[in-house]
Design a protein around this motif. Sequence first.
Motif, PDB file in Angstrom:
ATOM      1  N   GLN A 185       7.898  -5.455  12.662  1.00 51.88           N
ATOM      2  CA  GLN A 185       6.626  -5.762  12.193  1.00 51.88           C
ATOM      3  C   GLN A 185       6.839  -7.198  11.393  1.00 51.88           C
ATOM      4  N   GLN A 186       8.060  -7.204  10.485  1.00 45.82           N
ATOM      5  CA  GLN A 186       8.019  -8.343   9.609  1.00 45.82           C
ATOM      6  C   GLN A 186       8.402  -9.583  10.767  1.00 45.82           C
ATOM      7  N   ILE A 187       9.268  -9.644  11.580  1.00 40.85           N
ATOM      8  CA  ILE A 187       9.694 -10.370  12.527  1.00 40.85           C
ATOM      9  C   ILE A 187       8.276 -11.176  13.153  1.00 40.85           C
ATOM     10  N   ALA A 188       7.248 -10.209  13.587  1.00 41.20           N
ATOM     11  CA  ALA A 188       6.167 -10.722  14.022  1.00 41.20           C
ATOM     12  C   ALA A 188       5.492 -11.378  13.133  1.00 41.20           C
ATOM     13  N   ILE A 189       5.313 -11.054  11.944  1.00 38.34           N
ATOM     14  CA  ILE A 189       4.651 -11.682  10.695  1.00 38.34           C
ATOM     15  C   ILE A 189       5.182 -13.109  10.726  1.00 38.34           C
ATOM     16  N   LEU A 190       6.713 -13.129  10.557  1.00 38.62           N
ATOM     17  CA  LEU A 190       7.264 -14.362  10.406  1.00 38.62           C
ATOM     18  C   LEU A 190       7.020 -15.483  11.611  1.00 38.62           C
ATOM     19  N   VAL A 191       7.070 -14.752  12.742  1.00 38.27           N
ATOM     20  CA  VAL A 191       6.832 -15.793  13.949  1.00 38.27           C
ATOM     21  C   VAL A 191       5.347 -16.312  14.043  1.00 38.27           C
ATOM     22  N   ALA A 192       4.319 -15.394  13.706  1.00 38.50           N
ATOM     23  CA  ALA A 192       3.147 -15.498  13.593  1.00 38.50           C
ATOM     24  C   ALA A 192       2.681 -17.111  12.661  1.00 38.50           C
ATOM     25  N   ILE A 193       3.444 -16.869  11.370  1.00 36.86           N
ATOM     26  CA  ILE A 193       3.219 -17.680  10.090  1.00 36.86           C
ATOM     27  C   ILE A 193       3.890 -18.955  10.726  1.00 36.86           C
ATOM     28  N   LYS A 194       5.013 -19.047  11.404  1.00 36.92           N
ATOM     29  CA  LYS A 194       5.613 -20.502  12.049  1.00 36.92           C
ATOM     30  C   LYS A 194       4.678 -21.030  12.968  1.00 36.92           C
ATOM     31  N   ASN A 195       4.235 -20.306  13.880  1.00 32.45           N
ATOM     32  CA  ASN A 195       3.172 -20.711  14.937  1.00 32.45           C
ATOM     33  C   ASN A 195       2.120 -21.283  14.275  1.00 32.45           C
ATOM     34  N   ILE A 196       1.479 -20.769  13.151  1.00 28.17           N
ATOM     35  CA  ILE A 196       0.234 -21.201  12.775  1.00 28.17           C
ATOM     36  C   ILE A 196       0.446 -22.351  11.894  1.00 28.17           C
ATOM     37  N   LEU A 197       1.741 -22.280  10.928  1.00 28.26           N
ATOM     38  CA  LEU A 197       2.138 -23.655  10.398  1.00 28.26           C
ATOM     39  C   LEU A 197       2.330 -24.812  11.102  1.00 28.26           C
ATOM     40  N   ASN A 198       2.912 -24.583  12.579  1.00 26.36           N
ATOM     41  CA  ASN A 198       3.278 -25.616  13.392  1.00 26.36           C
ATOM     42  C   ASN A 198       1.805 -26.214  14.090  1.00 26.36           C
ATOM     43  N   ARG A 199       1.007 -25.277  14.343  1.00 26.55           N
ATOM     44  CA  ARG A 199      -0.279 -25.838  14.989  1.00 26.55           C
ATOM     45  C   ARG A 199      -1.244 -26.655  13.925  1.00 26.55           C
ATOM     46  N   HIS A 200      -0.944 -26.410  12.602  1.00 24.96           N
ATOM     47  CA  HIS A 200      -1.984 -26.894  11.631  1.00 24.96           C
ATOM     48  C   HIS A 200      -1.222 -28.387  10.956  1.00 24.96           C
ATOM     49  N   GLY A 201       0.179 -28.536  11.281  1.00 21.25           N
ATOM     50  CA  GLY A 201       0.765 -29.796  10.606  1.00 21.25           C
ATOM     51  C   GLY A 201       1.534 -29.376   9.494  1.00 21.25           C
ATOM     52  N   PHE A 202       1.771 -28.184   9.172  1.00 21.83           N
ATOM     53  CA  PHE A 202       2.697 -27.726   8.259  1.00 21.83           C
ATOM     54  C   PHE A 202       4.157 -27.182   8.408  1.00 21.83           C
ATOM     55  N   SER A 203       4.696 -27.876   9.601  1.00 26.51           N
ATOM     56  CA  SER A 203       5.874 -27.275  10.342  1.00 26.51           C
ATOM     57  C   SER A 203       7.159 -27.360   9.044  1.00 26.51           C
ATOM     58  N   GLN A 204       6.888 -28.249   8.064  1.00 29.54           N
ATOM     59  CA  GLN A 204       7.991 -28.402   7.281  1.00 29.54           C
ATOM     60  C   GLN A 204       7.896 -27.424   6.108  1.00 29.54           C
ATOM     61  N   LYS A 257       0.888  -1.242   0.134  1.00 26.18           N
ATOM     62  CA  LYS A 257       0.017   0.008   0.001  1.00 26.18           C
ATOM     63  C   LYS A 257       0.883   1.325   0.076  1.00 26.18           C
ATOM     64  N   THR A 258       2.006   1.088   0.830  1.00 28.06           N
ATOM     65  CA  THR A 258       2.849   2.450   0.907  1.00 28.06           C
ATOM     66  C   THR A 258       3.999   2.445   0.015  1.00 28.06           C
ATOM     67  N   GLY A 259       4.160   1.269  -0.394  1.00 29.81           N
ATOM     68  CA  GLY A 259       5.529   1.146  -1.113  1.00 29.81           C
ATOM     69  C   GLY A 259       6.855   1.145  -0.351  1.00 29.81           C
ATOM     70  N   LYS A 260       6.975   1.103   0.989  1.00 24.57           N
ATOM     71  CA  LYS A 260       7.878   1.237   1.819  1.00 24.57           C
ATOM     72  C   LYS A 260       8.157  -0.061   2.593  1.00 24.57           C
ATOM     73  N   LEU A 261       9.162  -0.158   3.131  1.00 18.34           N
ATOM     74  CA  LEU A 261       9.597  -1.388   4.032  1.00 18.34           C
ATOM     75  C   LEU A 261       8.740  -1.423   5.165  1.00 18.34           C
ATOM     76  N   ARG A 262       8.434  -2.537   5.579  1.00 16.16           N
ATOM     77  CA  ARG A 262       7.498  -2.682   7.048  1.00 16.16           C
ATOM     78  C   ARG A 262       8.939  -2.754   7.921  1.00 16.16           C
ATOM     79  N   THR A 263       8.577  -2.308   9.136  1.00 15.04           N
ATOM     80  CA  THR A 263       9.526  -2.411  10.132  1.00 15.04           C
ATOM     81  C   THR A 263      10.212  -3.644  10.256  1.00 15.04           C
ATOM     82  N   GLN A 264      11.364  -3.794  10.716  1.00 12.98           N
ATOM     83  CA  GLN A 264      12.000  -5.104  10.763  1.00 12.98           C
ATOM     84  C   GLN A 264      11.149  -5.703  11.895  1.00 12.98           C
TER      85      GLN A 264
END
Length: 185
Positions: A125-144, A116-123
């Motif tokens: 913000q992106q770390i929080a996104i990556l951690v959330a992705i890993k957590n949801i994948l682990n909980r749903h059997g997609f840890s690999q 939307k802004t064309g700018k970088l997310r803060t580091q």
Amino acid sequence: MNKYKIFQQLHVQQQPFLLPNAWDPLSARLLEQAGFAAIATTSWGMAQARGQQDGEQCSFAEFLNQLKPIVNAVSIPISVDIESGYSNDINTIFQHVLAVAKLGAVGINIEDSDKKTGKLRTQQQQIAILVAIKNILNRHGFSQLFINARTDCFLQTAELASTITRAQAYQTAGAESSCKYNGRR
């Protein structure tokens, strides 16, 4: 050996790992027939196939509808370019990643720029996104599921030290690899 293990092993082999990009079912099948061990999707190519510019110009539902036949067209591992996750909301992004995993993808490429802004997310913000992705994948059997966290830092700032810092932080947050934008998608 399952597709996840194959994809992981391709990243640690002695010879260079070539990961060509598909944008539709035909290109995916042709790349598989050409002997590639795995493929990725290209956000630019998929957007062009829709008659749009790159950069999340369609809804995520439309993206999934376009992606499903590509994933189903091949038997080799496929990693999906999900751009920035089709949202800035962490919950929405990790639900999008989960939907891609459920289609049968073995990996994703996710960027740290805000479409939307064309700018970088803060580091952070992106770390929080990556951690959330890993957590949801682990909980749903997609840890690999392989996460390639792409940083657009060098493209936007030309600061090599910041780019390296971001890439290392993304790996610490759970990404299997991180890379800088190289000018091609």
